[in-house]
Design a protein around this motif. Structure first.
Motif, mmCIF file in Angstrom:
data_model
loop_
_atom_site.group_PDB
_atom_site.id
_atom_site.type_symbol
_atom_site.label_atom_id
_atom_site.label_comp_id
_atom_site.label_asym_id
_atom_site.label_seq_id
_atom_site.Cartn_x
_atom_site.Cartn_y
_atom_site.Cartn_z
ATOM 1 N N LEU A 1 -7.539 -64.764 -50.755
ATOM 2 C CA LEU A 1 -7.541 -66.141 -50.249
ATOM 3 C C LEU A 1 -7.061 -67.124 -51.309
ATOM 4 C CD1 LEU A 1 -10.828 -66.295 -48.144
ATOM 5 C CD2 LEU A 1 -8.485 -66.549 -47.321
ATOM 6 N N TYR A 2 -7.553 -66.971 -52.521
ATOM 7 C CA TYR A 2 -7.087 -67.838 -53.604
ATOM 8 C C TYR A 2 -5.575 -67.703 -53.774
ATOM 9 C CZ TYR A 2 -11.687 -69.148 -55.506
ATOM 10 O OH TYR A 2 -12.935 -69.669 -55.714
ATOM 11 N N PHE A 3 -5.103 -66.461 -53.742
ATOM 12 C CA PHE A 3 -3.677 -66.219 -53.938
ATOM 13 C C PHE A 3 -2.851 -66.885 -52.838
ATOM 14 C CE2 PHE A 3 0.161 -63.733 -53.197
ATOM 15 C CZ PHE A 3 0.761 -63.855 -54.438
ATOM 16 N N ARG A 4 -3.259 -66.701 -51.599
ATOM 17 C CA ARG A 4 -2.506 -67.265 -50.471
ATOM 18 C C ARG A 4 -2.518 -68.787 -50.464
ATOM 19 N NH1 ARG A 4 -4.026 -63.830 -45.185
ATOM 20 N NH2 ARG A 4 -4.424 -61.878 -46.231
ATOM 21 N N GLN A 5 -3.574 -69.370 -51.005
ATOM 22 C CA GLN A 5 -3.662 -70.828 -51.052
ATOM 23 C C GLN A 5 -2.907 -71.405 -52.242
ATOM 24 O OE1 GLN A 5 -7.848 -71.642 -50.980
ATOM 25 N NE2 GLN A 5 -8.004 -71.310 -48.782
ATOM 26 N N GLY A 6 -2.326 -70.531 -53.055
ATOM 27 C CA GLY A 6 -1.561 -70.996 -54.200
ATOM 28 C C GLY A 6 -2.401 -71.244 -55.436
ATOM 29 N N LEU A 7 -3.662 -70.862 -55.409
ATOM 30 C CA LEU A 7 -4.551 -71.018 -56.560
ATOM 31 C C LEU A 7 -4.458 -69.755 -57.409
ATOM 32 C CD1 LEU A 7 -7.542 -72.522 -54.565
ATOM 33 C CD2 LEU A 7 -5.842 -73.765 -55.911
ATOM 34 N N VAL A 8 -3.285 -69.562 -58.001
ATOM 35 C CA VAL A 8 -2.979 -68.288 -58.637
ATOM 36 C C VAL A 8 -3.813 -68.007 -59.879
ATOM 37 C CG1 VAL A 8 -0.669 -68.062 -57.662
ATOM 38 C CG2 VAL A 8 -0.962 -69.295 -59.809
ATOM 39 N N GLU A 9 -4.168 -69.026 -60.640
ATOM 40 C CA GLU A 9 -4.997 -68.776 -61.825
ATOM 41 C C GLU A 9 -6.376 -68.263 -61.420
ATOM 42 O OE1 GLU A 9 -4.649 -68.624 -65.088
ATOM 43 O OE2 GLU A 9 -2.547 -69.157 -65.063
ATOM 44 N N LYS A 10 -6.953 -68.871 -60.386
ATOM 45 C CA LYS A 10 -8.257 -68.397 -59.913
ATOM 46 C C LYS A 10 -8.141 -66.988 -59.336
ATOM 47 C CE LYS A 10 -10.426 -72.827 -59.070
ATOM 48 N NZ LYS A 10 -11.189 -73.652 -58.157
ATOM 49 N N ALA A 11 -7.060 -66.756 -58.603
ATOM 50 C CA ALA A 11 -6.836 -65.418 -58.053
ATOM 51 C C ALA A 11 -6.663 -64.401 -59.177
ATOM 52 C CB ALA A 11 -5.604 -65.420 -57.149
ATOM 53 N N LEU A 12 -5.937 -64.782 -60.215
ATOM 54 C CA LEU A 12 -5.715 -63.877 -61.344
ATOM 55 C C LEU A 12 -7.039 -63.475 -61.995
ATOM 56 C CD1 LEU A 12 -3.768 -62.396 -63.231
ATOM 57 C CD2 LEU A 12 -3.630 -64.499 -64.588
ATOM 58 N N ILE A 13 -7.918 -64.434 -62.195
ATOM 59 C CA ILE A 13 -9.222 -64.142 -62.796
ATOM 60 C C ILE A 13 -9.987 -63.138 -61.938
ATOM 61 C CG2 ILE A 13 -11.500 -65.124 -63.326
ATOM 62 C CD1 ILE A 13 -9.949 -67.700 -64.164
ATOM 63 N N LEU A 14 -9.975 -63.356 -60.622
ATOM 64 C CA LEU A 14 -10.696 -62.450 -59.734
ATOM 65 C C LEU A 14 -10.054 -61.066 -59.710
ATOM 66 C CD1 LEU A 14 -11.649 -64.736 -56.716
ATOM 67 C CD2 LEU A 14 -12.939 -64.237 -58.779
ATOM 68 N N TYR A 15 -8.723 -61.004 -59.651
ATOM 69 C CA TYR A 15 -8.062 -59.696 -59.647
ATOM 70 C C TYR A 15 -8.313 -58.950 -60.962
ATOM 71 C CZ TYR A 15 -5.666 -60.258 -55.209
ATOM 72 O OH TYR A 15 -5.388 -60.391 -53.883
ATOM 73 N N GLN A 16 -8.377 -59.665 -62.061
ATOM 74 C CA GLN A 16 -8.668 -59.003 -63.332
ATOM 75 C C GLN A 16 -10.088 -58.446 -63.338
ATOM 76 O OE1 GLN A 16 -7.544 -62.239 -65.950
ATOM 77 N NE2 GLN A 16 -5.592 -61.252 -66.418
ATOM 78 N N LYS A 17 -11.028 -59.181 -62.752
ATOM 79 C CA LYS A 17 -12.400 -58.663 -62.649
ATOM 80 C C LYS A 17 -12.443 -57.448 -61.731
ATOM 81 C CE LYS A 17 -14.943 -62.783 -63.834
ATOM 82 N NZ LYS A 17 -16.173 -63.500 -63.658
ATOM 83 N N LEU A 18 -11.684 -57.508 -60.637
ATOM 84 C CA LEU A 18 -11.628 -56.367 -59.729
ATOM 85 C C LEU A 18 -11.006 -55.148 -60.416
ATOM 86 C CD1 LEU A 18 -10.563 -58.208 -56.460
ATOM 87 C CD2 LEU A 18 -12.740 -57.015 -56.825
ATOM 88 N N LEU A 19 -9.998 -55.384 -61.253
ATOM 89 C CA LEU A 19 -9.373 -54.280 -61.993
ATOM 90 C C LEU A 19 -10.340 -53.643 -62.984
ATOM 91 C CD1 LEU A 19 -5.673 -55.237 -62.795
ATOM 92 C CD2 LEU A 19 -6.507 -53.156 -61.717
ATOM 93 N N LYS A 20 -11.232 -54.433 -63.549
ATOM 94 C CA LYS A 20 -12.232 -53.855 -64.457
ATOM 95 C C LYS A 20 -13.165 -52.922 -63.694
ATOM 96 C CE LYS A 20 -12.295 -57.543 -67.862
ATOM 97 N NZ LYS A 20 -13.041 -58.672 -68.436
ATOM 98 N N GLN A 21 -13.436 -53.259 -62.429
ATOM 99 C CA GLN A 21 -14.301 -52.419 -61.600
ATOM 100 C C GLN A 21 -13.562 -51.188 -61.099
ATOM 101 O OE1 GLN A 21 -15.603 -55.022 -58.463
ATOM 102 N NE2 GLN A 21 -16.653 -56.417 -59.862
ATOM 103 N N ASP A 22 -12.255 -51.349 -60.833
ATOM 104 C CA ASP A 22 -11.453 -50.264 -60.275
ATOM 105 C C ASP A 22 -10.072 -50.258 -60.947
ATOM 106 O OD1 ASP A 22 -10.308 -48.296 -58.714
ATOM 107 O OD2 ASP A 22 -10.308 -49.468 -56.853
ATOM 108 N N PRO A 23 -9.986 -49.729 -62.179
ATOM 109 C CA PRO A 23 -8.749 -49.810 -62.955
ATOM 110 C C PRO A 23 -7.554 -49.073 -62.347
ATOM 111 C CG PRO A 23 -10.570 -48.944 -64.300
ATOM 112 C CD PRO A 23 -11.061 -49.085 -62.909
ATOM 113 N N GLU A 24 -7.811 -48.139 -61.452
ATOM 114 C CA GLU A 24 -6.722 -47.352 -60.866
ATOM 115 C C GLU A 24 -6.145 -47.992 -59.593
ATOM 116 O OE1 GLU A 24 -5.536 -44.686 -62.481
ATOM 117 O OE2 GLU A 24 -7.035 -45.201 -63.988
ATOM 118 N N ASN A 25 -6.694 -49.098 -59.142
ATOM 119 C CA ASN A 25 -6.270 -49.713 -57.893
ATOM 120 C C ASN A 25 -4.874 -50.321 -58.057
ATOM 121 O OD1 ASN A 25 -5.900 -51.713 -55.748
ATOM 122 N ND2 ASN A 25 -8.026 -51.231 -55.231
#
Length: 190
Positions: free
Chosen positions: A119-143
């Motif tokens: 949702l953040y990404f689609r709304q153009g809030l890319v920095e917030k989306a980036l932070i969340l995706y990085q946290k998600l990658l820490k949980q699932d590095p192979e995704n």
């Protein structure tokens, strides 16, 4: 006081349109007045061979920090360091960047979901989306989806960095195309 400064700078700049120092001063006042488009426009008028380029680069870094373009601010800090080394002015903006990144991370929700990041990404809030995706990658590095989205966001930000060096008609066309797609993405998801 900011209104008076803005009026004074506009008048001085109108009388001295070739002054690079005036362009930097205008950019600084615009930045303090939160007129970000005007700030960027004033900075784009600077010649990188100008004696005012160094001051303008600092204003540009602060602009990216205020806009939340942290990766672009980091890139400009690296450029500064390569050109000029480290000094008090650079340390001040580095501290500003560090504080903003820390604030952003503490504002991130405790529970992070892929839907929220999308949702953040689609709304153009890319920095917030980036932070969340990085946290998600820490949980699932192979995704692969998370990895690709992080690369995509960083690619858009690096594309934004290239816009400052845009002097050809084709480059402006690409810039406007990216801008239009960003607006369309925001409109469809608001």
């Amino acid at each position: 006081m900011l209104d008076a400064a803005l009026d004074a700078v506009k008048q001085w700049s109108a009388n001295n349109p070739e002054s690079d120092d005036g362009k930097v001063l205008s950019a600084r006042v615009y930045l303090e007045h939160e007129l970000y488009d005007e700030t960027r426009s004033a900075l784009q008028q600077l010649d990188d061979a100008s004696s005012a380029w160094r001051s303008g680069l600092l204003v540009g870094i602060e602009l990216e920090i205020r806009l939340g373009n942290f990766h672009l601010a980091e890139k400009k800090i690296t450029d500064w360091r390569h050109r000029y080394g480290t000094d008090q002015a650079l340390k001040r903006v580095e501290e500003m960047l560090e504080q903003q990144v820390t604030d952003e991370e503490t504002e991130a929700p405790a529970v992070v979901t892929p839907t929220m990041a999308d949702l953040y990404f689609r709304q153009g809030l890319v920095e917030k989306a980036l932070i969340l995706y990085q946290k998600l990658l820490k949980q699932d590095p192979e995704n692969v989806l998370y990895q690709n989205r992080v690369k995509q966001i960083r690619g858009e930000q690096h594309g934004a960095a290239d816009e400052n060096d845009c002097f050809t008609l084709e480059c402006h066309h690409q810039k406007l195309t990216r801008w239009l797609s960003s607006i369309q993405r925001r409109r469809t998801h608001v």
